[in-house]
Design a protein around this motif. Structure first.
Motif, PDB file in Angstrom:
ATOM      1  N   PRO A   1      49.144  42.447  53.228  1.00 40.73           N
ATOM      2  CA  PRO A   1      48.847  43.881  53.192  1.00 40.73           C
ATOM      3  C   PRO A   1      50.079  44.729  53.483  1.00 40.73           C
ATOM      4  O   PRO A   1      51.068  44.252  54.033  1.00 40.73           O
ATOM      5  CB  PRO A   1      47.827  44.032  54.335  1.00 40.73           C
ATOM      6  N   LEU A   2      49.974  45.989  53.106  1.00 40.34           N
ATOM      7  CA  LEU A   2      50.924  46.986  53.583  1.00 40.34           C
ATOM      8  C   LEU A   2      50.639  47.262  55.051  1.00 40.34           C
ATOM      9  O   LEU A   2      51.544  47.390  55.870  1.00 40.34           O
ATOM     10  CB  LEU A   2      50.777  48.267  52.757  1.00 40.34           C
ATOM     11  N   ALA A   3      49.364  47.342  55.394  1.00 40.55           N
ATOM     12  CA  ALA A   3      48.954  47.580  56.784  1.00 40.55           C
ATOM     13  C   ALA A   3      47.523  47.098  56.954  1.00 40.55           C
ATOM     14  O   ALA A   3      46.758  46.999  55.993  1.00 40.55           O
ATOM     15  CB  ALA A   3      49.052  49.070  57.111  1.00 40.55           C
ATOM     16  N   SER A   4      47.147  46.769  58.189  1.00 37.64           N
ATOM     17  CA  SER A   4      45.775  46.344  58.479  1.00 37.64           C
ATOM     18  C   SER A   4      45.474  46.638  59.936  1.00 37.64           C
ATOM     19  O   SER A   4      46.376  46.898  60.732  1.00 37.64           O
ATOM     20  CB  SER A   4      45.600  44.845  58.184  1.00 37.64           C
ATOM     21  N   GLY A   5      44.202  46.619  60.292  1.00 39.11           N
ATOM     22  CA  GLY A   5      43.840  46.899  61.684  1.00 39.11           C
ATOM     23  C   GLY A   5      42.351  46.914  61.900  1.00 39.11           C
ATOM     24  O   GLY A   5      41.576  46.438  61.062  1.00 39.11           O
ATOM     25  N   GLN A   6      41.939  47.477  63.061  1.00 41.11           N
ATOM     26  CA  GLN A   6      40.534  47.585  63.422  1.00 41.11           C
ATOM     27  C   GLN A   6      40.226  48.990  63.887  1.00 41.11           C
ATOM     28  O   GLN A   6      41.042  49.643  64.540  1.00 41.11           O
ATOM     29  CB  GLN A   6      40.183  46.621  64.556  1.00 41.11           C
ATOM     30  N   LEU A   7      39.037  49.453  63.524  1.00 41.18           N
ATOM     31  CA  LEU A   7      38.479  50.681  64.072  1.00 41.18           C
ATOM     32  C   LEU A   7      37.204  50.297  64.818  1.00 41.18           C
ATOM     33  O   LEU A   7      36.382  49.529  64.301  1.00 41.18           O
ATOM     34  CB  LEU A   7      38.150  51.687  62.963  1.00 41.18           C
ATOM     35  N   ALA A   8      37.037  50.802  66.031  1.00 39.80           N
ATOM     36  CA  ALA A   8      35.891  50.413  66.858  1.00 39.80           C
ATOM     37  C   ALA A   8      34.629  51.165  66.451  1.00 39.80           C
ATOM     38  O   ALA A   8      34.672  52.331  66.088  1.00 39.80           O
ATOM     39  CB  ALA A   8      36.199  50.673  68.322  1.00 39.80           C
ATOM     40  N   VAL A   9      33.473  50.471  66.499  1.00 43.39           N
ATOM     41  CA  VAL A   9      32.158  51.068  66.307  1.00 43.39           C
ATOM     42  C   VAL A   9      31.357  50.732  67.563  1.00 43.39           C
ATOM     43  O   VAL A   9      31.132  49.561  67.877  1.00 43.39           O
ATOM     44  CB  VAL A   9      31.455  50.508  65.058  1.00 43.39           C
ATOM     45  N   PHE A  10      30.909  51.761  68.327  1.00 44.09           N
ATOM     46  CA  PHE A  10      30.345  51.507  69.652  1.00 44.09           C
ATOM     47  C   PHE A  10      28.926  50.970  69.606  1.00 44.09           C
ATOM     48  O   PHE A  10      28.549  50.107  70.381  1.00 44.09           O
ATOM     49  CB  PHE A  10      30.407  52.783  70.492  1.00 44.09           C
ATOM     50  N   ASP A  11      28.084  51.453  68.696  1.00 44.15           N
ATOM     51  CA  ASP A  11      26.680  51.033  68.678  1.00 44.15           C
ATOM     52  C   ASP A  11      26.498  49.924  67.659  1.00 44.15           C
ATOM     53  O   ASP A  11      25.809  50.076  66.655  1.00 44.15           O
ATOM     54  CB  ASP A  11      25.787  52.224  68.363  1.00 44.15           C
TER      55      ASP A  11
END
Length: 638
Positions: free
Chosen positions: A422-432
């Motif tokens: 990838p050019l970039a990758s990551g995580q975004l949090a989901v609380f519920d």
């Protein structure tokens, strides 16, 4: 269409710089230079005793034998008739088979005659041979056929790099900040369904900034006095693109969807004109820019992600002694924009900006070029977090042709591809996570912060071909010739002993491959005149028992079709000159008698495959040598 000589046209085509105002090339020409300089590494030779050297070896003899005139270091046929330079030229108009010209004085006093080659730099250029001409006072009416530039230019080594500067009005008016930028922010891609089945996507932010240019190079020489035509040694054709691209795709959906499509963004044309000696070379490049997209998802989602790309790309190809070299290349830097994503399943988006450039010389298409930078993003829900990745890449396609220059034909290069995944990758949090039906698996722990867990990346890549300077491209054109007996590049290795020539068609061959053939062509030559007194290299072929100890020459043919075709000797007289035809199927481009697949006395029929390389050998039976006319018939029997 009618073309009138004007002050503006004079600025675009300063053709009188060495000839005097309104003087025709085939009228009174300037004297040849006393000491012309052509190739410093090769030098100038006072004579050419074997009759096989470059026309530059003996400039005075070249003018006399070839009926031509030197203009500096360019040798021009005296058949050339540059319309804008003709005495008293007023205007011209043309159809597909004729040209009408008006002059201030008697048209029959301009030097125009049957056999003249008309050249003009107006309206994309014109290059026609006069088959017949009638004069009526101040008007001339000429019946014409298509001509090749090598019918006008006999010796030249020339390279041009031209900026194709955009001006106000070239791009559609849409509030862009400058003439080079097109802004398509807010463009709707689709909106479908309603309620739980609703989905839509748009370009949250999008712009294209272009600064194009045009590359053209020519190396042509008449190196054999007995040869009936000059030879195109090398040619260069391409388009450069400095571009800044930004695409951010926004999508929203309540259920599964899958949509794709194309959007026309803009198109424009840029004309160009320059000179090789006194001869105008003119044409235009048509640019067409489109957005190609695909967006799909499997559940409720909303998000945006994109990239900014700063790139310089070169698209094109080079012809060299029967071989082709892909000169396409690029350099770029890409950074990600976003993401902001909320979803309960999966979301995917792909966007590409396709920049297509179609280049024409003398109103004949000479190149079809395409650059397609792209970005691909995907996101999925996993243990209360959105895992996302952004890939970027580019595809470059080039098809170039030199039919307008000579009989070199055209070539489609394989698609060049590059990507960073990838050019970039990551995580975004989901609380519920539980409410979304996304429980964590054994040992998995959901994220506790709404953050990107990896820093964005940059994509850097490319090659150095596109950024060669004008001097470097000209040096490429002036590299080792491989067949002229000179050390052109000054490395103490001559012709096929030079590493540069080792893999070319002209080296490692049993016969000399002198030119390229195309369907419908009739080419005239003379085995004795071209090969001179050199002995025969091929005395027999495995597919028959004949003795072929006469001189032979080969012609390269890359088939545009898969079919049975015929190579024919037109008006052959075997009792006077006994030539036979051999067809070689040669994957490596060299002339090897063991590759013979078909033969004939005056006609050789052969099944050919589109895109594959063949060599047609005209060989003298039992020591014969002489003239012949060879025809390529791609539709025999019709």
């Amino acid at each position: 269409m009618m073309h009138r000589f004007s002050r503006t046209a004079a600025l675009l085509l300063p053709l009188a710089l060495a000839l005097g105002c309104n003087q025709a090339l085939n009228e009174v020409a300037p004297p040849p230079p006393e000491d012309p300089t052509f190739n410093e590494t090769g030098g100038t030779t006072p004579d050419d005793p074997e009759g096989l050297g470059s026309a530059a070896w003996d400039p005075e003899r070249a003018e006399e034998v070839l009926d031509a005139t030197w203009y500096g270091d360019v040798l021009i046929s005296n058949d050339a008739f540059v319309i804008e330079q003709a005495p008293g030229f007023v205007n011209w108009s043309a159809t597909s088979s004729s040209v009408t010209m008006d002059f201030e004085g008697p048209a029959n006093a301009t030097g125009l005659q049957e056999g003249s080659v008309l050249v003009s730099g107006f309206d994309g250029g014109m290059l026609r041979r006069v088959e017949s001409v009638d004069f009526e006072g101040q008007r001339a009416f000429a019946v014409t056929t298509e001509a090749k530039l090598t019918e006008v230019i006999y010796y030249a080594q020339h390279f041009e790099r031209l900026p194709l500067e955009l001006e106000p009005g070239d791009l559609p008016e849409n509030g862009s900040r400058d003439p080079w930028t097109y802004d398509f922010s807010g463009l709707e891609l689709f909106s479908v369904g309603s309620g739980a089945n609703q989905a839509s996507a748009d370009i949250e932010s999008g712009s294209v900034t272009l600064e194009p240019g045009f590359d053209w190079g020519l190396d042509v020489d008449w190196f054999d006095w007995n040869r009936p035509w000059p030879k195109l040694n090398k040619a260069d054709l391409g388009v450069t693109l400095d571009a800044q691209l930004e695409v951010v795709v926004h999508a929203a959906a309540q259920g599964a969807f899958d949509q794709e499509g194309e959007k026309d963004l803009f198109q424009f044309d840029k004309a160009f004109a320059f000179q090789v000696g006194p001869v105008p070379v003119a044409g235009d490049v048509h640019f067409d820019v489109d957005l190609i997209w695909q967006v799909d998802g499997s559940g409720a989602a909303e998000g945006s992600i994109g990239t900014n790309i700063d790139t310089s790309m070169g698209l094109g190809g080079r012809y060299m002694d029967g071989d082709w070299e892909n000169t396409s290349g690029f350099e770029w830097t890409a950074t990600r924009i976003g993401p902001t994503i909320e979803l309960d399943a999966e979301l995917h988006a792909h966007a590409a900006i396709r920049i297509r450039a179609t280049a024409s010389l003398y109103n004949s298409v000479s190149a079809d070029l395409s650059a397609k930078p792209w970005a691909d993003a995907e996101a999925s829900l996993d243990c209360g977090a959105v895992d996302w990745a952004l890939d970027v890449g580019v595809e470059l396609d080039s098809e170039v042709g030199y039919d307008v220059l000579s009989f070199a034909g055209s070539h489609q290069f394989p698609t060049f591809t590059w990507s960073q995944e990838p050019l970039a990758s990551g995580q975004l949090a989901v609380f519920d996570a539980g409410a979304l039906g996304d429980p964590c698996g054994p040992g998995e722990i959901p994220p506790t912060e709404d953050t990107v867990t990896e820093e964005p990346g940059d994509a850097v890549g490319g090659s150095d071909v596109w950024e060669e300077t004008e001097e470097e491209r000209l040096e490429e054109l002036n590299s080792e010739d491989c067949i002229d007996g000179l050390d052109n590049d000054g490395d103490s290795a001559v012709d096929c002993d030079d590493d540069e020539c080792a893999n070319r068609m002209v080296c490692g061959s049993e016969c000399a491959v002198w030119d390229n053939l195309v369907c419908g062509q009739i080419i005239s030559a003379d085995t004795h005149g071209i090969v001179d007194e050199r002995p025969s290299r091929i005395n027999g072929y495995p597919i028959n028992t004949g003795l072929y100890d006469g001189p032979e020459i080969g012609f390269s043919f890359r088939s545009p079709i898969t079919a049975e075709i015929a190579f024919e000797l037109v008006d052959a007289s075997p009792t006077e000159v006994n030539h036979d035809l051999m067809v070689l199927h040669t994957p490596n481009g060299t002339c090897d008698s063991s590759d013979a697949i078909a033969w004939g006395f005056n006609e050789a029929m052969v099944e050919v495959t589109r895109g594959e390389q063949y060599i047609v050998v005209v060989d003298g039976f039992d020591g014969d040598a002489g003239g012949f006319n060879l025809k390529v018939n791609c539709a025999p029997g019709r």
